[in-house]
Design an enzyme around this catalytic site. Structure first.
Site, mmCIF file in Angstrom:
data_model
loop_
_atom_site.group_PDB
_atom_site.id
_atom_site.type_symbol
_atom_site.label_atom_id
_atom_site.label_comp_id
_atom_site.label_asym_id
_atom_site.label_seq_id
_atom_site.Cartn_x
_atom_site.Cartn_y
_atom_site.Cartn_z
ATOM 1 N N CYS A 131 0.791 -1.233 0.000
ATOM 2 C CA CYS A 131 0.000 0.000 0.000
ATOM 3 C C CYS A 131 0.823 1.283 0.000
ATOM 4 O O CYS A 131 0.251 2.374 -0.058
ATOM 5 C CB CYS A 131 -0.958 -0.010 1.183
ATOM 6 S SG CYS A 131 -2.043 -1.457 1.184
ATOM 7 N N HIS A 263 -1.583 8.412 5.961
ATOM 8 C CA HIS A 263 -1.985 7.108 5.436
ATOM 9 C C HIS A 263 -3.415 6.832 5.900
ATOM 10 O O HIS A 263 -4.243 6.415 5.108
ATOM 11 C CB HIS A 263 -1.012 6.030 5.931
ATOM 12 C CG HIS A 263 -1.220 4.700 5.303
ATOM 13 N ND1 HIS A 263 -1.259 4.514 3.938
ATOM 14 C CD2 HIS A 263 -1.420 3.465 5.852
ATOM 15 C CE1 HIS A 263 -1.459 3.230 3.671
ATOM 16 N NE2 HIS A 263 -1.570 2.578 4.818
ATOM 17 N N HIS A 300 -9.607 2.724 0.773
ATOM 18 C CA HIS A 300 -8.195 2.345 0.686
ATOM 19 C C HIS A 300 -7.936 1.791 -0.708
ATOM 20 O O HIS A 300 -8.253 0.636 -1.005
ATOM 21 C CB HIS A 300 -7.874 1.303 1.748
ATOM 22 C CG HIS A 300 -6.410 1.061 1.927
ATOM 23 N ND1 HIS A 300 -5.484 1.272 0.926
ATOM 24 C CD2 HIS A 300 -5.699 0.618 2.998
ATOM 25 C CE1 HIS A 300 -4.276 0.975 1.371
ATOM 26 N NE2 HIS A 300 -4.384 0.579 2.622
#
Length: 733
Positions: A131, A263, A300
């Site tokens: 990610c 994040h 996400h």
């Protein structure tokens, strides 16, 4: 003399809120997220039915990461006003970050498609650090342009959400039952998908076309947690190291930052660790700075998350604002002090901002961008040396096993001596194989062994001999191969990574395919128990950086961590990029650089082999001598002669070890036999055909030949790549 100003001159985005950057701006301005009920696949039995999916695919049908990537890349290219003739194709680079490629395959194909969409024939690299992939991609693209390897680069990422990925995050307990609320209630993340790209180029070029850059790329940093494959270090120290590295690269102090793009997954473990990381890295400034989490809008987006969130902040920054964090009215204890809890962007002038990302395997990345430059003096490059090498192949553990030395038949019982000798139980460094007669490659390989081609799975080896800590029993084959070769390289160098050195020691891995065993075990668990019963351990192993993360934990490597792919030759690409990192930067003193290949259970090519090759590279001469890396070069697909000539830079060499192009024309490169044992050109595939490992093992063989006095200078070339050609010139230290 200050380093050149490198800017972001264009951006493109495809996301859960629609097509283009205009859709992002509209969604943020209206407080509208892209999270909705899943219709694409069956979610019966799951804890949530929500995801942030690209709306045009809501009703099912074919989905494609390639389609997303190409659409976003074309928008970014057009936004930067770059026509087809603006730059020579061989001077256009592409750096693409992705978690899962095109449905767990097609990593090179994804990057190739983007390159084809804009006519790029320069260096093309796939970054797969889960990610944090696209955040790292932007930093690497900045380095390519700043280092003169490209005139312009497209950098970004793309991923689609599949049912298998949704099930894996469900099994990890990471999904929110409602829409995700970073730093707020309820905890948990909402998965999404999308693609984002930015154009990276010298600011002078953008201004010459009448553009006002979106931002300058001021600094970049990466690090590893060496903690857990699916959870962040709860102290946040790993992410803090990446942030400090980015600030140091930018020559900035924490108080000079105006905004943080977090994040911000929404999970309890990530949000708490990230909050601690910001306080550790930024000190008192952390409690005064606004921190936005765009996943509250976009979900996400996996490998595309970093760049999409960066673009959100850039679009708001242009309007004198910062993005809001939706659904953060009730902030969890211990979270960031100011998460911009609102439904609309907050007016707030931003001159410089920080983007942070974290990922599976403990791979962290941070970027600093800004509207104004900072004085960044050009520092003298550090010398880089090969301190040790190691390899695992179908012949077994160690380079002597690969070369057919007597050590291959000698079990490691009497472990006298130190380093590689103690590990293998033989005096390998001092005793060349008995059959080595002649000169050059014949002397290294032996006349008979040169004709042997090793195929199949790696030979048996005892991982406990290579790893000081007891290795887990459930390591997948790729992680075992990488760890064994890394242990051999460290032992060969006489290095034991301890204490504070752990924070300055890292691992760059070249890998071209998802670890097959983990992928097959994931699929088997679904077949046995249904989609909701996916096995967590194997699922965590189906990202390209999983072996690197596991290896970093085994050796406590908490410095820079990257997984790179360029198809065949990825191993040498990782060595080249590790050398570039050590030479340019000051956040690491030791980098292990590797190539690793695991044979698939089915579908292997005839003659294909698995294995791993690792080089331990140090900044500054190693204590026991070493092989000097004089020069290195990267070029686009098919440009092997250009890469080789740039690496040589007119220097004479004894020969070349190549992976993928045995017809490399040495006279055309002014390669004259100048050493004591002329090698000519030798293709490592005659001995070992492995996509990523072969070029790394070729480099290890070159280092061994130089150390044994068989050559003074050798060129190693990864020539058969579909994305990039790499060349490294190694010489006697």
């Amino acid at each position: 003399m200050d380093r050149p100003e490198i800017c972001i001159s264009g951006a493109g985005a495809i996301s859960a809120v629609g097509d283009g950057c205009a859709a992002l701006t509209s969604a943020m301005s209206g407080g509208r997220d892209g999270i909705r009920e899943i219709r694409r696949f069956d979610v019966d039995g799951f804890s949530t039915r929500l995801a942030a999916l690209y709306p045009r695919w809501d009703e099912g049908g074919p989905v494609s990461a390639i389609w997303l990537a190409v659409a976003a890349a074309r928008e970014a290219w057009a936004d930067a006003r770059l026509g087809s003739a603006a730059h020579a194709p061989e001077r256009i680079a592409v750096v693409l970050g992705t978690c899962f490629g095109e449905k767990f395959e097609g990593f090179s194909e994804l990057t190739e498609a983007v390159a084809g969409a804009v006519g790029a024939r320069g260096p093309c690299i796939t970054v797969s650090t889960a990610c944090s992939s696209s955040t790292s991609a932007v930093g690497i693209a900045r380095d390519l342009v700043e280092g003169g390897d490209a005139d312009v680069a497209l950098a970004g990422g793309a991923d689609v959400l599949t049912r298998e990925v949704f099930a894996g995050f469900q099994a990890l307990g990471a999904l929110s039952t409602g829409k995700c609320a970073p730093f707020g209630e309820p905890p948990g993340t909402t998965l999404g998908e999308g693609a984002g790209f930015v154009v990276i180029e010298p600011a002078s070029g953008a201004r010459a076309r009448g553009l006002s850059p979106l931002a300058l790329v001021l600094g970049y940093g990466v690090s590893g947690d060496a903690f857990h494959e699916a959870a962040p270090d709860p102290s946040g120290s790993g992410l803090a190291r990446a942030i400090r590295a980015a600030l140091d690269d930018a020559e900035l102090r924490p108080e000079e930052l105006d905004h943080v793009s977090a994040h911000g997954t929404g999970t309890e473990s990530n949000d708490r660790a990230e909050s601690r990381a910001l306080r550790t890295a930024l000190g008192p400034r952390a409690d005064a700075i606004p921190v936005s989490a765009a996943k509250s809008f976009l979900g996400h987006a996996q490998g595309a998350a970093g760049v999409l969130e960066l673009i959100c902040s850039l679009l708001c920054m242009r309007g004198g604002a910062v993005p809001p964090t939706l659904r953060c009215g009730v902030r969890r204890p211990g979270m960031v002090a100011d998460p911009v809890a609102a439904e609309r962007p907050r007016p707030h002038p931003v001159e410089r901002m920080l983007k942070v990302s974290a990922a599976f395997g403990g791979a962290n990345a941070a970027l600093v961008v800004g509207r104004r430059p900072t004085p960044r003096p050009s520092a003298a490059r550090r010398e880089v040396y090969v301190a040790g090498v190691g390899a695992v192949s179908p012949a077994g553990a160690g380079l002597d096993a690969l070369l057919g030395a007597s050590s291959a038949a000698s079990p490691p019982t009497a472990q006298a001596g130190t380093g590689i000798d103690a590990l293998l139980g033989v005096s390998s460094a001092a005793s060349p194989p008995a059959a080595q007669t002649g000169t050059g490659i014949d002397a290294l390989l032996g006349a008979r062994n040169k004709q042997v081609r090793l195929t199949g799975a790696a030979g048996a080896f005892d991982l406990a001999l290579a790893v000081r800590a007891a290795p887990p029993r459930d390591l997948d084959p790729s992680s075992r191969l990488l760890a064994a070769a890394a242990g051999l390289a460290l032992a060969d160098a006489g290095i034991s990574v301890r204490g504070a050195a752990r924070d300055r020691s890292g691992l760059f891995t070249g890998i071209s395919r998802v670890p097959w065993y983990s992928l097959e075990e994931t699929r088997r668990s679904i077949d046995r128990r249904g989609i909701a019963g996916v096995a967590v351990g194997p699922f965590c192993g189906i990202v390209l950086n999983a072996p690197a993360g596991r290896c970093a934990r085994l050796f406590s490597l908490r410095g820079p961590l990257l997984a790179l792919s360029a198809g065949r030759g990825s191993g040498l690409l990782s060595i080249l990029w590790a050398a570039e990192h050590l030479s340019r930067r000051r956040d690491a003193d030791l980098l292990l650089a590797a190539g690793v290949d695991e044979l698939p259970e089915r579908g292997a090519r005839p003659g294909q082999a698995e294995g791993a090759g690792v080089a331990a590279l140090t900044a500054g001469p190693p204590e026991r001598g070493g092989v000097h890396l004089e020069r290195w070069a990267i070029a686009g697909p098919g440009a092997v002669a250009r890469a080789a000539a740039q690496a040589l830079d007119g220097r004479p060499a004894d020969g070349a070890l190549v992976d993928g192009d045995p017809d490399l024309d040495l006279p055309a490169l002014a390669l004259e036999p100048a050493g004591p044992a002329p090698f000519g050109t030798w293709d490592v595939r005659q001995l070992l055909d492995a996509e990523s490992a072969a070029s790394a093992i070729a480099f290890a063989l070159a280092a061994m030949a130089i150390r044994r006095g068989l050559a003074r200078r050798l060129l190693v070339v990864a020539a058969g790549n579909s994305l990039s050609c790499a060349a490294v010139l190694a010489a006697r230290g």
